[in-house]
Motif scaffolding. Structure first.
Motif, PDB file in Angstrom:
ATOM      1  N   UNK A 215       0.882  -1.708   0.323  1.00 27.39           N
ATOM      2  CA  UNK A 215       0.476   0.267   0.154  1.00 27.39           C
ATOM      3  C   UNK A 215       0.439   1.359  -0.157  1.00 27.39           C
ATOM      4  N   UNK A 216       1.751   0.994   1.267  1.00 24.01           N
ATOM      5  CA  UNK A 216       2.528   2.327   0.700  1.00 24.01           C
ATOM      6  C   UNK A 216       3.926   2.507   0.244  1.00 24.01           C
ATOM      7  N   UNK A 217       4.072   1.646  -1.274  1.00 30.32           N
ATOM      8  CA  UNK A 217       5.767   1.771  -1.657  1.00 30.32           C
ATOM      9  C   UNK A 217       6.435   1.411  -0.643  1.00 30.32           C
ATOM     10  N   UNK A 218       6.412   1.201   0.548  1.00 26.89           N
ATOM     11  CA  UNK A 218       7.834   0.448   1.659  1.00 26.89           C
ATOM     12  C   UNK A 218       8.358  -0.251   1.417  1.00 26.89           C
ATOM     13  N   UNK A 219       9.479  -0.597   1.500  1.00 30.10           N
ATOM     14  CA  UNK A 219       9.742  -1.822   2.393  1.00 30.10           C
ATOM     15  C   UNK A 219       9.407  -2.921   4.199  1.00 30.10           C
TER      16      UNK A 219
END
Length: 122
Positions: free
Chosen positions: A25-29
């Motif tokens: 969703x957040x495009x964070x790892x």
């Protein structure tokens, strides 16, 4: 000296699975040391910590996240999140473009999708 918020912790049935959803969703790892089956999983850069707990969710969350898309419209973001596994809960979008959509993640935690900054500019 004051305190600072280190993490926002989310109870979950499967910490890694739920963190993976929110990572997309957040495009964070997800933190590089976190693996499937881990009881605690952190999303890098968001301060979201998912913890596996034995208790199932039984009531509405007293705290939820409000998302604001950065590179797409609110409605395009809602569609993207639905394809990732979110489910619709409520639609508070107005005919004039105002409002928000209420969705739930795969474990039923509700969150809102607001208009993008571009949609808020007259």
């Amino acid at each position: 000296m004051t305190s600072t918020i280190r993490h926002i912790t989310v109870d979950s049935a499967d910490a890694h699975a739920l963190a993976t959803f929110w990572s997309r969703v957040l495009d964070l790892p997800v933190h590089e040391d976190d693996r499937p089956g881990d009881e605690e999983v952190l999303i890098e850069g968001a301060g979201l910590l998912f913890v596996t707990v034995p208790d199932a969710k039984t009531v509405k969350n007293p705290v939820h996240l409000d998302l604001q898309p950065q590179d797409r419209t609110r409605d395009a973001e809602v569609e993207r999140l639905l394809t990732l596994g979110a489910t619709p809960v409520g639609d508070r979008r107005g005919e004039d473009g105002t409002g928000w959509a209420v969705l739930a993640d795969p474990e039923g935690n509700e969150f809102c999708v607001e208009r993008s900054a571009g949609e808020r500019t007259p």
